[in-house]
Design a protein around this motif. Structure first.
Motif, PDB file in Angstrom:
ATOM      1  N   SER A 171      46.094  -8.994  51.783  1.00 12.30           N
ATOM      2  CA  SER A 171      46.027  -7.706  52.475  1.00 12.30           C
ATOM      3  C   SER A 171      46.647  -7.879  53.850  1.00 12.30           C
ATOM      4  O   SER A 171      46.031  -8.397  54.776  1.00 12.30           O
ATOM      5  CB  SER A 171      44.572  -7.242  52.602  1.00 12.30           C
ATOM      6  OG  SER A 171      44.492  -6.068  53.354  1.00 12.30           O
ATOM      7  N   ARG A 172      47.896  -7.461  53.990  1.00 12.47           N
ATOM      8  CA  ARG A 172      48.624  -7.656  55.240  1.00 12.47           C
ATOM      9  C   ARG A 172      48.383  -6.495  56.203  1.00 12.47           C
ATOM     10  O   ARG A 172      47.734  -5.513  55.882  1.00 12.47           O
ATOM     11  CB  ARG A 172      50.120  -7.782  54.952  1.00 12.47           C
ATOM     12  CG  ARG A 172      50.497  -9.028  54.149  1.00 12.47           C
ATOM     13  CD  ARG A 172      50.599 -10.244  55.036  1.00 12.47           C
ATOM     14  NE  ARG A 172      51.256 -11.350  54.346  1.00 12.47           N
ATOM     15  CZ  ARG A 172      51.612 -12.487  54.934  1.00 12.47           C
ATOM     16  NH1 ARG A 172      51.375 -12.657  56.215  1.00 12.47           N
ATOM     17  NH2 ARG A 172      52.192 -13.439  54.246  1.00 12.47           N
ATOM     18  N   VAL A 173      48.968  -6.644  57.369  1.00 14.35           N
ATOM     19  CA  VAL A 173      48.803  -5.649  58.420  1.00 14.35           C
ATOM     20  C   VAL A 173      49.708  -4.447  58.156  1.00 14.35           C
ATOM     21  O   VAL A 173      50.853  -4.595  57.718  1.00 14.35           O
ATOM     22  CB  VAL A 173      49.144  -6.275  59.788  1.00 14.35           C
ATOM     23  CG1 VAL A 173      49.052  -5.246  60.897  1.00 14.35           C
ATOM     24  CG2 VAL A 173      48.219  -7.443  60.065  1.00 14.35           C
ATOM     25  N   THR A 174      49.197  -3.243  58.399  1.00 10.48           N
ATOM     26  CA  THR A 174      50.014  -2.033  58.328  1.00 10.48           C
ATOM     27  C   THR A 174      49.867  -1.262  59.631  1.00 10.48           C
ATOM     28  O   THR A 174      48.816  -1.280  60.263  1.00 10.48           O
ATOM     29  CB  THR A 174      49.602  -1.126  57.152  1.00 10.48           C
ATOM     30  OG1 THR A 174      48.227  -0.762  57.283  1.00 10.48           O
ATOM     31  CG2 THR A 174      49.802  -1.816  55.825  1.00 10.48           C
ATOM     32  N   LEU A 175      50.952  -0.596  60.027  1.00 11.78           N
ATOM     33  CA  LEU A 175      50.970   0.191  61.253  1.00 11.78           C
ATOM     34  C   LEU A 175      50.813   1.664  60.912  1.00 11.78           C
ATOM     35  O   LEU A 175      51.420   2.153  59.957  1.00 11.78           O
ATOM     36  CB  LEU A 175      52.292  -0.006  62.001  1.00 11.78           C
ATOM     37  CG  LEU A 175      52.633  -1.437  62.426  1.00 11.78           C
ATOM     38  CD1 LEU A 175      54.036  -1.479  63.021  1.00 11.78           C
ATOM     39  CD2 LEU A 175      51.625  -1.950  63.433  1.00 11.78           C
ATOM     40  N   GLN A 176      50.010   2.356  61.698  1.00 12.46           N
ATOM     41  CA  GLN A 176      49.848   3.788  61.476  1.00 12.46           C
ATOM     42  C   GLN A 176      51.099   4.519  61.965  1.00 12.46           C
ATOM     43  O   GLN A 176      51.595   4.272  63.060  1.00 12.46           O
ATOM     44  CB  GLN A 176      48.626   4.315  62.227  1.00 12.46           C
ATOM     45  CG  GLN A 176      48.341   5.780  61.951  1.00 12.46           C
ATOM     46  CD  GLN A 176      47.197   6.307  62.802  1.00 12.46           C
ATOM     47  OE1 GLN A 176      47.262   6.305  64.015  1.00 12.46           O
ATOM     48  NE2 GLN A 176      46.131   6.735  62.156  1.00 12.46           N
ATOM     49  N   GLU A 177      51.627   5.409  61.119  1.00  6.01           N
ATOM     50  CA  GLU A 177      52.783   6.224  61.473  1.00  6.01           C
ATOM     51  C   GLU A 177      52.410   7.691  61.344  1.00  6.01           C
ATOM     52  O   GLU A 177      51.445   8.052  60.668  1.00  6.01           O
ATOM     53  CB  GLU A 177      53.967   5.908  60.546  1.00  6.01           C
ATOM     54  CG  GLU A 177      54.444   4.461  60.610  1.00  6.01           C
ATOM     55  CD  GLU A 177      55.227   4.151  61.872  1.00  6.01           C
ATOM     56  OE1 GLU A 177      55.584   5.094  62.590  1.00  6.01           O
ATOM     57  OE2 GLU A 177      55.465   2.960  62.135  1.00  6.01           O
ATOM     58  N   TRP A 178      53.202   8.542  61.991  1.00  2.60           N
ATOM     59  CA  TRP A 178      52.897   9.977  61.969  1.00  2.60           C
ATOM     60  C   TRP A 178      53.046  10.578  60.583  1.00  2.60           C
ATOM     61  O   TRP A 178      52.455  11.596  60.273  1.00  2.60           O
ATOM     62  CB  TRP A 178      53.787  10.719  62.968  1.00  2.60           C
ATOM     63  CG  TRP A 178      55.256  10.490  62.785  1.00  2.60           C
ATOM     64  CD1 TRP A 178      56.025   9.550  63.405  1.00  2.60           C
ATOM     65  CD2 TRP A 178      56.140  11.211  61.921  1.00  2.60           C
ATOM     66  NE1 TRP A 178      57.330   9.632  62.994  1.00  2.60           N
ATOM     67  CE2 TRP A 178      57.438  10.647  62.087  1.00  2.60           C
ATOM     68  CE3 TRP A 178      55.980  12.267  61.044  1.00  2.60           C
ATOM     69  CZ2 TRP A 178      58.545  11.114  61.392  1.00  2.60           C
ATOM     70  CZ3 TRP A 178      57.089  12.732  60.348  1.00  2.60           C
ATOM     71  CH2 TRP A 178      58.350  12.159  60.532  1.00  2.60           C
ATOM     72  N   ASN A 179      53.837   9.924  59.698  1.00  4.98           N
ATOM     73  CA  ASN A 179      54.036  10.478  58.360  1.00  4.98           C
ATOM     74  C   ASN A 179      53.236   9.724  57.299  1.00  4.98           C
ATOM     75  O   ASN A 179      53.560   9.775  56.120  1.00  4.98           O
ATOM     76  CB  ASN A 179      55.518  10.461  57.993  1.00  4.98           C
ATOM     77  CG  ASN A 179      56.129   9.066  58.120  1.00  4.98           C
ATOM     78  OD1 ASN A 179      55.500   8.157  58.644  1.00  4.98           O
ATOM     79  ND2 ASN A 179      57.344   8.904  57.652  1.00  4.98           N
ATOM     80  N   ASP A 180      52.177   9.019  57.713  1.00  2.87           N
ATOM     81  CA  ASP A 180      51.334   8.311  56.746  1.00  2.87           C
ATOM     82  C   ASP A 180      50.637   9.297  55.805  1.00  2.87           C
ATOM     83  O   ASP A 180      50.244  10.394  56.229  1.00  2.87           O
ATOM     84  CB  ASP A 180      50.259   7.495  57.469  1.00  2.87           C
ATOM     85  CG  ASP A 180      50.787   6.169  57.970  1.00  2.87           C
ATOM     86  OD1 ASP A 180      51.909   5.819  57.606  1.00  2.87           O
ATOM     87  OD2 ASP A 180      50.076   5.498  58.737  1.00  2.87           O
ATOM     88  N   PRO A 181      50.465   8.917  54.537  1.00  2.00           N
ATOM     89  CA  PRO A 181      49.635   9.744  53.651  1.00  2.00           C
ATOM     90  C   PRO A 181      48.211   9.832  54.199  1.00  2.00           C
ATOM     91  O   PRO A 181      47.701   8.887  54.802  1.00  2.00           O
ATOM     92  CB  PRO A 181      49.662   8.977  52.318  1.00  2.00           C
ATOM     93  CG  PRO A 181      50.849   8.085  52.395  1.00  2.00           C
ATOM     94  CD  PRO A 181      51.025   7.742  53.849  1.00  2.00           C
ATOM     95  N   LEU A 182      47.587  10.987  54.018  1.00  2.00           N
ATOM     96  CA  LEU A 182      46.230  11.185  54.529  1.00  2.00           C
ATOM     97  C   LEU A 182      45.227  10.369  53.726  1.00  2.00           C
ATOM     98  O   LEU A 182      45.297  10.304  52.503  1.00  2.00           O
ATOM     99  CB  LEU A 182      45.862  12.670  54.466  1.00  2.00           C
ATOM    100  CG  LEU A 182      46.706  13.609  55.334  1.00  2.00           C
ATOM    101  CD1 LEU A 182      46.331  15.061  55.054  1.00  2.00           C
ATOM    102  CD2 LEU A 182      46.523  13.293  56.801  1.00  2.00           C
ATOM    103  N   ASP A 183      44.304   9.742  54.421  1.00  2.00           N
ATOM    104  CA  ASP A 183      43.226   8.981  53.783  1.00  2.00           C
ATOM    105  C   ASP A 183      41.934   9.770  53.993  1.00  2.00           C
ATOM    106  O   ASP A 183      41.252   9.642  55.013  1.00  2.00           O
ATOM    107  CB  ASP A 183      43.117   7.589  54.411  1.00  2.00           C
ATOM    108  CG  ASP A 183      42.171   6.675  53.654  1.00  2.00           C
ATOM    109  OD1 ASP A 183      41.278   7.197  52.960  1.00  2.00           O
ATOM    110  OD2 ASP A 183      42.326   5.446  53.749  1.00  2.00           O
ATOM    111  N   HIS A 184      41.590  10.621  53.016  1.00  2.00           N
ATOM    112  CA  HIS A 184      40.470  11.546  53.181  1.00  2.00           C
ATOM    113  C   HIS A 184      39.141  10.829  53.373  1.00  2.00           C
ATOM    114  O   HIS A 184      38.313  11.234  54.201  1.00  2.00           O
ATOM    115  CB  HIS A 184      40.395  12.480  51.972  1.00  2.00           C
ATOM    116  CG  HIS A 184      41.701  13.142  51.646  1.00  2.00           C
ATOM    117  ND1 HIS A 184      42.391  12.912  50.482  1.00  2.00           N
ATOM    118  CD2 HIS A 184      42.446  14.012  52.360  1.00  2.00           C
ATOM    119  CE1 HIS A 184      43.500  13.623  50.474  1.00  2.00           C
ATOM    120  NE2 HIS A 184      43.568  14.294  51.603  1.00  2.00           N
ATOM    121  N   ASP A 185      38.934   9.755  52.604  1.00  2.00           N
ATOM    122  CA  ASP A 185      37.651   9.056  52.702  1.00  2.00           C
ATOM    123  C   ASP A 185      37.482   8.391  54.061  1.00  2.00           C
ATOM    124  O   ASP A 185      36.387   8.399  54.641  1.00  2.00           O
ATOM    125  CB  ASP A 185      37.540   8.010  51.592  1.00  2.00           C
ATOM    126  CG  ASP A 185      37.506   8.639  50.211  1.00  2.00           C
ATOM    127  OD1 ASP A 185      37.206   9.844  50.124  1.00  2.00           O
ATOM    128  OD2 ASP A 185      37.803   7.942  49.224  1.00  2.00           O
TER     129      ASP A 185
END
Length: 756
Positions: free
Chosen positions: A663-677
């Motif tokens: 599980s690597r690092v990911t950066l939050q971007e403005w076009n990220d899919p929404l994570d409702h939970d």
């Protein structure tokens, strides 16, 4: 159910950095690493010892990470960049600051022996014989070692030391994933207290060998286990006495670690349904939960809460209704028209987040070409006579320097051209604006006109729209294009001044050229003809923008829903190898790639490059692969070239991967899919902090209405929305307490404390 960790990182500024260039200055930038994986690179701030970055990042990472390190570097055009110093924050330090680590930290000198990474696979056993006992150490393989050579790899070997004896493995050339499969034996006396030391080194022919990390094993603990095998994380060499820190300067940081246990979606449904029902009922609803949340949320938390609520309702298709409710609440408590949406209310913060989430692609389309032109021209622009420096602009002819009047006139012409181009691009962009953004502005326009219907407030609905579109969205993007991903680097001083003056002109247009804004800076007068023309253009644009009917809104949204939105776009270089053996050649072909949640496609169309390009691509690929059921447990980070893998030198093409899929690092971007939970969990955590105040408010309301107490039984269903909310919080707290992730961690059973 999953446990997720995130880091909110803000790299503010540095001060008193040492000079690394012969000019007596430096060109500093920062690199951020999580467990030695580079994830962020800030912009370079040129020729300064006190740089300001002001860059913010949201990083998602594995809960088992160990540390985050901030390296301050000096960029050099002709040689390798110099390392100025670093700040390292371990997970324990961050966990000890629940509200986040904030402040100045002194830069420490970077010791190469502490810059280690990777793991080593060992098999350790105690062999009991008739005469004596033996300690047998099998060095099998290693992975993800630090590259120490210029070819991007290392020449690793392992040195095993115990009880005064030292033995070494063979050297594996050009690999960060070596395999040795070599065994060493040492005489072992029962009760011996000395530890077994396994060190990894990079072999160098000319210079001294580079340290890659070590593992220290407590042999006494091995006696009871007799045999142990596993992957051990390489540790830095901290046996040397730390040198006294020199004056390397300081770095101001704001870092907050959040660990969230995200429950299954069904657990959050009561909370989501309750909040959605409140939004659908609007201001006529009996519970008024949204006003209560706004009232009890502190100013410093309001931005995060606004973003979480906005994303939650955006995922439920209720973003427009949520914002409409906030508009009505704000208008209901506003008596003076000139104070409308000027405070940091939940409505203002939510609208800012909404435009960044839903309108960023639109912003890039309108502003991108104008910003690029400003950067390319690099003209000296100044309208304030008190700040004009004629020496900065050179000569207008062969010999005569420009006068102050000529500088002011030329600057006004340049700004008028940029402002006119921006307003023209904006006027043509009605159809390009997302339907949900247009519909939200329509609601805002209507609500303001209903609240202030008089002729004296004729411009107020337009100003309400521009207060968000121009003052809180376009103008900040013009002043700091890098923070809105419009440019890879910060602007230099000359370009920054041009952008600031352009942003001021846009603000004057957004304010509908009010007399108060003109009086503040009289030297902006040369732009007034363009500003007045821009006001007319802007009013015509807004009239068309808000003229969207429900059917057109649904049709546009339906058309967009059929297209998978791109997660990442940009150029990549495809490597091609021709021929075999020592005479083989390589070539690179530049292609434009587009990654969506459904496919990875490419074309020959070029595109602009953004900051942290490689990390953003890796982050995007990891996000779209997160639910991949066919994800491999291991992989080869190299390529199969000739007759072997370039990473581990194995000759079987079907051989199992030499590195584990993690599980690597990911950066939050403005076009990220929404994570409702995740958004629901964050809202729950915030409401949990307000629970005592909410309960007190409920008791106050109940006493006034003569209502009963808050039910807590699983079979009871209160009608009062506030009582329902308290019940939902109680149920979610119970769900967290009964979840495996919520229970206290079990005692480790492994006898070797360094084993992972």
């Amino acid at each position: 159910m999953a446990k997720r960790s995130s880091l909110s990182i803000r790299i503010v500024e540095g001060k008193n950095l040492p000079a690394k260039d012969i000019t007596g200055s430096s060109d500093p930038y920062c690199i951020v690493k999580v467990d030695n994986e580079p994830i962020i690179r800030t912009a370079t701030v040129w020729k300064t010892l006190c740089p300001f970055w002001g860059e913010e990042y949201q990083v998602y990472l594995s809960p088992s990470f160990h540390a985050v390190a901030f390296y301050v570097m000096d960029e050099d055009a002709l040689s390798r960049d110099d390392v100025i110093g670093k700040v390292c924050l371990t997970r324990d330090i961050l966990a000890a600051h629940p509200k986040g680590f904030s402040g100045w930290a002194h830069l420490a000198e970077v010791d190469p022996d502490e810059e280690v990474q990777g793991e080593i696979h060992l098999r350790l056993e105690v062999v009991r014989g008739t005469q004596a006992c033996l300690l047998r150490c099998s060095v099998l393989e290693a992975r993800d070692l630090a590259p120490k050579d210029r070819n991007g790899a290392s020449d690793p070997f392992v040195r095993v030391r115990y009880n005064g004896r030292t033995q070494e493995t063979s050297v594996v050339k050009k690999s960060c994933y070596p395999r040795w499969n070599e065994t060493f034996e040492f005489e072992l006396k029962e009760g011996a207290a000395e530890a077994l030391c396994v060190e990894a080194w990079d072999w160098d022919l000319v210079s001294r060998n580079d340290f890659l990390g070590k593992v220290v094993v407590n042999v006494q603990r091995l006696w009871a286990a007799q045999q142990e095998e596993g992957w051990f994380r390489l540790q830095p060499d901290q046996s040397k006495s730390r040198r006294e820190e020199g004056n390397l300067g300081s770095l101001q940081l704001e870092v907050r670690l959040r660990d969230e246990t995200v429950l299954p979606s069904s657990c959050y449904q009561p909370l989501v349904q309750l909040l959605c029902r409140e939004v659908k009922l609007g201001v006529q609803g009996p519970g008024q939960l949204i006003p209560l949340i706004e009232e009890m949320t502190s100013t410093e938390c309001r931005q995060n809460v606004a973003t979480n609520l906005l994303k939650l309702f955006l995922g439920q298709g209720l973003a427009k209704d949520f914002l409409d409710l906030l508009f009505q609440l704000e208008l209901g408590r506003t008596s003076e028209a000139n104070t409308l949406f000027r405070s940091n209310s939940l409505a203002s913060k939510s609208m800012e987040s909404f435009l960044k989430v839903a309108g960023m692609r639109y912003l890039h389309g309108v502003l991108g070409p104008i910003i690029n032109k400003v950067f390319e021209e690099k003209k000296y622009v100044e309208l304030d006579p008190s700040k004009v420096e004629v020496k900065d602009v050179g000569c207008s002819g062969l010999h005569r320097p420009q006068t102050e009047a000529e500088v002011l006139e030329q600057s006004a012409q340049t700004l008028r051209a940029h402002l006119g181009a921006l307003l023209s691009a904006l006027s043509r962009s009605v159809r390009a604006c997302p339907a949900v953004v247009r519909a939200t502005f329509r609601q805002l326009f209507r609500r303001v006109r209903e609240r202030f219907p008089g002729a004296q407030h004729e411009n107020l609905p337009f100003i309400a729209v521009t207060s968000f579109l121009c003052l809180r969205f376009f103008s900040p993007a013009i002043m700091a294009p890098k923070l809105f991903h419009l440019r890879e680097r910060h602007a230099d001083a000359r370009t920054s001044r041009t952008l600031l003056l352009l942003a001021k002109a846009v603000q004057n247009v957004g304010n509908m050229d009010m007399q108060t804004s003109r009086a503040k800076e009289a030297w902006m007068e040369p732009l007034q003809p363009t500003v007045r023309q821009g006001v007319a253009q802007l009013k015509d644009f807004i009239t068309k923008l808000v003229d969207i009917e429900e059917k057109e809104e649904l049709d546009l949204q339906r058309a967009l829903s059929l297209q998978a939105p791109p997660v990442k776009e940009g150029p990549l270089f495809i490597h091609r190898t021709k021929g075999k053996g020592p005479l083989m050649s390589s070539s690179f072909k530049k292609l434009h790639f587009s990654l969506t949640t459904e496919a990875l496609s490419f074309a020959k169309t070029p595109s602009s490059k953004s900051v942290n390009e490689l990390n953003q691509w890796l982050s995007a690929l990891r996000k779209v692969s997160i639910n991949n059921s066919g994800l491999l447990g291991s992989y080869h980070p190299g390529i199969f070239r000739g007759d072997k893998w370039s990473c581990c030198h194995q000759k079987d093409k079907t051989d199992l991967g030499c590195d584990k899929t993690r599980s690597r690092v990911t950066l939050q971007e403005w076009n990220d899919p929404l994570d409702h939970d995740l958004e629901a969990q964050l809202i729950y955590q915030h409401l949990l902090g307000l629970e005592a105040a909410l309960r007190e408010k409920h008791q106050e309301l109940s006493a006034g209405a003569g209502a009963g107490s808050v039910p807590t039984g699983p079979g009871e269903a209160p009608e009062d929305p506030l009582a329902q909310l308290l019940q939902v919080l109680h149920d979610l707290r119970e769900a967290h307490a009964s979840s495996p992730a919520g229970s206290p961690p079990a005692e480790p059973t492994c006898l070797l404390p360094l084993q992972t």
